[in-house]
Scaffold this motif. Structure first.
Motif, PDB file in Angstrom:
ATOM      1  N   SER A 129      -0.857  20.042   0.821  1.00 35.19           N
ATOM      2  CA  SER A 129      -0.290  18.782   0.340  1.00 35.19           C
ATOM      3  C   SER A 129       1.001  18.440   1.071  1.00 35.19           C
ATOM      4  N   THR A 130       1.756  19.464   1.475  1.00 37.41           N
ATOM      5  CA  THR A 130       2.977  19.236   2.245  1.00 37.41           C
ATOM      6  C   THR A 130       2.654  18.673   3.625  1.00 37.41           C
ATOM      7  N   ILE A 131       1.656  19.248   4.284  1.00 37.72           N
ATOM      8  CA  ILE A 131       1.272  18.772   5.620  1.00 37.72           C
ATOM      9  C   ILE A 131       0.898  17.297   5.572  1.00 37.72           C
ATOM     10  N   ILE A 132       0.062  16.940   4.617  1.00 43.51           N
ATOM     11  CA  ILE A 132      -0.428  15.560   4.521  1.00 43.51           C
ATOM     12  C   ILE A 132       0.728  14.603   4.280  1.00 43.51           C
ATOM     13  N   MET A 133       1.664  14.982   3.399  1.00 43.50           N
ATOM     14  CA  MET A 133       2.835  14.131   3.153  1.00 43.50           C
ATOM     15  C   MET A 133       3.724  14.044   4.391  1.00 43.50           C
ATOM     16  N   ALA A 134       3.962  15.181   5.045  1.00 47.88           N
ATOM     17  CA  ALA A 134       4.857  15.194   6.209  1.00 47.88           C
ATOM     18  C   ALA A 134       4.367  14.284   7.315  1.00 47.88           C
ATOM     19  N   MET A 135       3.044  14.209   7.490  1.00 46.01           N
ATOM     20  CA  MET A 135       2.481  13.343   8.530  1.00 46.01           C
ATOM     21  C   MET A 135       2.821  11.872   8.271  1.00 46.01           C
ATOM     22  N   ALA A 136       2.829  11.474   7.017  1.00 48.09           N
ATOM     23  CA  ALA A 136       3.163  10.082   6.691  1.00 48.09           C
ATOM     24  C   ALA A 136       4.664   9.841   6.706  1.00 48.09           C
ATOM     25  N   LEU A 137       5.448  10.857   6.385  1.00 46.71           N
ATOM     26  CA  LEU A 137       6.901  10.687   6.332  1.00 46.71           C
ATOM     27  C   LEU A 137       7.536  10.606   7.717  1.00 46.71           C
ATOM     28  N   LYS A 138       7.027  11.415   8.661  1.00 47.09           N
ATOM     29  CA  LYS A 138       7.735  11.602   9.931  1.00 47.09           C
ATOM     30  C   LYS A 138       8.028  10.313  10.691  1.00 47.09           C
ATOM     31  N   PRO A 139       7.058   9.422  10.922  1.00 44.45           N
ATOM     32  CA  PRO A 139       7.396   8.217  11.691  1.00 44.45           C
ATOM     33  C   PRO A 139       8.404   7.321  10.978  1.00 44.45           C
ATOM     34  N   LEU A 140       8.392   7.355   9.639  1.00 43.83           N
ATOM     35  CA  LEU A 140       9.356   6.567   8.877  1.00 43.83           C
ATOM     36  C   LEU A 140      10.721   7.240   8.874  1.00 43.83           C
ATOM     37  N   TYR A 141      10.719   8.559   8.790  1.00 41.88           N
ATOM     38  CA  TYR A 141      11.957   9.345   8.824  1.00 41.88           C
ATOM     39  C   TYR A 141      12.681   9.150  10.152  1.00 41.88           C
ATOM     40  N   ASN A 142      11.915   9.018  11.231  1.00 42.44           N
ATOM     41  CA  ASN A 142      12.521   8.785  12.549  1.00 42.44           C
ATOM     42  C   ASN A 142      13.233   7.433  12.617  1.00 42.44           C
ATOM     43  N   GLN A 143      12.822   6.518  11.752  1.00 45.46           N
ATOM     44  CA  GLN A 143      13.374   5.166  11.765  1.00 45.46           C
ATOM     45  C   GLN A 143      14.586   5.031  10.849  1.00 45.46           C
ATOM     46  N   ALA A 144      14.541   5.655   9.682  1.00 46.87           N
ATOM     47  CA  ALA A 144      15.615   5.496   8.700  1.00 46.87           C
ATOM     48  C   ALA A 144      15.725   6.757   7.850  1.00 46.87           C
ATOM     49  N   LYS A 145      16.931   7.115   7.497  1.00 47.59           N
ATOM     50  CA  LYS A 145      17.161   8.308   6.695  1.00 47.59           C
ATOM     51  C   LYS A 145      16.526   8.145   5.317  1.00 47.59           C
ATOM     52  N   ILE A 146      15.845   9.194   4.863  1.00 48.96           N
ATOM     53  CA  ILE A 146      15.193   9.156   3.557  1.00 48.96           C
ATOM     54  C   ILE A 146      16.124   9.772   2.514  1.00 48.96           C
ATOM     55  N   LYS A 147      16.390   9.027   1.458  1.00 47.86           N
ATOM     56  CA  LYS A 147      17.242   9.516   0.378  1.00 47.86           C
ATOM     57  C   LYS A 147      16.446  10.277  -0.672  1.00 47.86           C
ATOM     58  N   ARG A 148      15.258   9.734  -1.020  1.00 48.48           N
ATOM     59  CA  ARG A 148      14.544  10.309  -2.168  1.00 48.48           C
ATOM     60  C   ARG A 148      13.049  10.060  -2.026  1.00 48.48           C
ATOM     61  N   ILE A 149      12.260  11.046  -2.460  1.00 46.91           N
ATOM     62  CA  ILE A 149      10.801  10.962  -2.447  1.00 46.91           C
ATOM     63  C   ILE A 149      10.277  11.333  -3.820  1.00 46.91           C
ATOM     64  N   VAL A 150       9.391  10.510  -4.358  1.00 47.79           N
ATOM     65  CA  VAL A 150       8.665  10.837  -5.586  1.00 47.79           C
ATOM     66  C   VAL A 150       7.186  10.860  -5.211  1.00 47.79           C
ATOM     67  N   VAL A 151       6.562  12.031  -5.330  1.00 46.24           N
ATOM     68  CA  VAL A 151       5.177  12.167  -4.899  1.00 46.24           C
ATOM     69  C   VAL A 151       4.319  12.704  -6.043  1.00 46.24           C
ATOM     70  N   SER A 152       3.169  12.083  -6.222  1.00 45.34           N
ATOM     71  CA  SER A 152       2.139  12.591  -7.140  1.00 45.34           C
ATOM     72  C   SER A 152       0.891  12.839  -6.306  1.00 45.34           C
ATOM     73  N   THR A 153       0.337  14.033  -6.429  1.00 45.71           N
ATOM     74  CA  THR A 153      -0.844  14.370  -5.637  1.00 45.71           C
ATOM     75  C   THR A 153      -2.086  14.395  -6.514  1.00 45.71           C
ATOM     76  N   TYR A 154      -3.212  14.094  -5.884  1.00 48.64           N
ATOM     77  CA  TYR A 154      -4.516  14.120  -6.540  1.00 48.64           C
ATOM     78  C   TYR A 154      -5.395  14.983  -5.643  1.00 48.64           C
ATOM     79  N   GLN A 155      -5.425  16.291  -5.932  1.00 50.56           N
ATOM     80  CA  GLN A 155      -5.906  17.279  -4.986  1.00 50.56           C
ATOM     81  C   GLN A 155      -7.339  17.725  -5.257  1.00 50.56           C
ATOM     82  N   ALA A 156      -8.093  17.798  -4.171  1.00 52.87           N
ATOM     83  CA  ALA A 156      -9.492  18.199  -4.239  1.00 52.87           C
ATOM     84  C   ALA A 156      -9.620  19.674  -4.601  1.00 52.87           C
ATOM     85  N   VAL A 157     -10.783  20.047  -5.115  1.00 53.24           N
ATOM     86  CA  VAL A 157     -11.008  21.438  -5.508  1.00 53.24           C
ATOM     87  C   VAL A 157     -11.047  22.372  -4.305  1.00 53.24           C
ATOM     88  N   SER A 158     -11.247  21.831  -3.112  1.00 56.96           N
ATOM     89  CA  SER A 158     -11.247  22.676  -1.907  1.00 56.96           C
ATOM     90  C   SER A 158      -9.938  23.422  -1.751  1.00 56.96           C
TER      91      SER A 158
END
Length: 343
Positions: A129-158
């Motif tokens: 779940s961290t990998i998947i979030m990090a992939m979406a955060l990185k290009p935005l993080y490169n553009q502007a500093k992130i102050k806060r993240i609220v994440v809810s995951t819906y994770q497969a049984v795999s």
């Protein structure tokens, strides 16, 4: 091209099998391949690329002459990692054993590849779940500093392994046939109580900590801080198990220090390697596990402004847990090391 001797520890499990699929798909330059597992699985025959391989019971001596050891996860990591390193192998580990060790790089190749060169024989793969979030955060993080993240995951049984996939199958069949439903795996096999996942949602992944958060939730917090080397980001997580075979979904709310528009975010995400933007609400186009399973990319949609804070965005992010969330990320680390001669 030089070829490498590769060992897969946990070769018979879901991640181990995905390693094999990806090695073939990506033409990974292997010479000798050794498939390792526990004594329970030793002796099984796995046919791979037209050749039969006998699964061997893992021992300390299994890693002689191995260049790259891909560990699928579990308790075997702590048992065999040091032996593999002593024999000269680089261990790329999918378990949580080494992730927060300050001597071990925690890597998502698209996000922090520079940290790979700091390795001392072991490299850790982050939580899926961290990998998947990090992939979406990185290009935005490169553009502007992130102050806060609220994440809810819906994770497969795999995410709970092959046994959890089988249990979902068995439970659905039992319900359809009007038979008793058995639950022995989820939320976690080691816990005293287990719940049905078929036609259900379980708001617990891993054990609870004293503060009411689960270990899975705090993995996302601590691992994201380490990957980005930014411990000032506020991160809070709620992780949930849903009756989906594979591909995790995440609802991510991000607060930035400065404005990042929706259109800007879409362009940044679309240009980032390994990310695909699927975002056309008018045409009901958005990422879903049904269509992102067995895909290598992380998919992002439902990108919209959060009107309740000065500089906020909401994202819906979906990625295959067994691929980018585990086996693919590990194999990409190995590919990077080969390409940059840092094995």
């Amino acid at each position: 091209m030089k070829k490498y001797n590769v060992a897969i520890l946990g070769a018979t499990g879901a991640v181990g099998q995905e390693f094999l699929n990806l090695i073939e798909e990506r033409n990974f330059p292997f010479d000798n391949l050794k498939l390792l597992a526990s004594s329970r699985s030793a002796g099984k025959i796995i046919t791979f690329m037209g050749k039969d391989y006998t699964v061997e019971e893992a021992t300390d001596d299994s890693f002689k002459d191995i260049d790259i050891a891909l560990f699928a996860g579990g308790s075997a990591s702590t048992k065999f990692a040091s032996a593999a390193v002593k024999h000269g192998a680089v261990v790329i580990d999918n378990s949580s054993a080494f992730r927060m060790d300050p001597e071990v790089p925690l890597i998502v190749p698209e996000v922090n590849p520079e940290d790979i060169q700091k390795h001392k024989g072991i490299i850790a793969n982050p939580n899926c779940s961290t990998i998947i979030m990090a992939m979406a955060l990185k290009p935005l993080y490169n553009q502007a500093k992130i102050k806060r993240i609220v994440v809810s995951t819906y994770q497969a049984v795999s995410g709970a392994g092959k046994e959890a996939i089988d249990e979902l199958d068995n439970q659905v069949a039992a319900i359809v046939e009007n038979k008793p439903v058995e639950a022995t795996i989820l939320p976690s096999a080691g816990l005293p109580k287990h719940y049905q996942i078929a036609f259900n949602v379980i708001p617990q992944i891993d054990a609870f900590l004293e503060d009411g958060y689960t270990k899975e939730e705090m993995k996302m917090v601590h691992e994201t801080h380490k990957i980005f080397n930014d411990y000032n980001m506020g991160i809070t997580a709620t992780t949930i198990r849903i009756p989906v075979y594979r591909s995790h979904s995440e609802s991510i709310n991000i607060e930035f220090d400065e404005e990042v528009s929706v259109e800007e975010a879409k362009k940044l995400l679309a240009a980032f390697p390994g990310v695909i933007v699927q975002d056309n609400p008018q045409e009901q186009i958005y990422p879903m596990p049904l269509f992102t399973s067995n895909q290598n990319e992380v998919f992002v949609g439902r990108i919209r402004k959060d009107e309740t804070v000065a500089h906020g965005l909401n994202l819906w992010v979906v990625g295959d847990q067994i691929r980018k969330g585990a086996a693919l990320n590990a194999l990409q680390i190995a590919e990077y090391m080969i390409e940059h001669n840092v094995l």
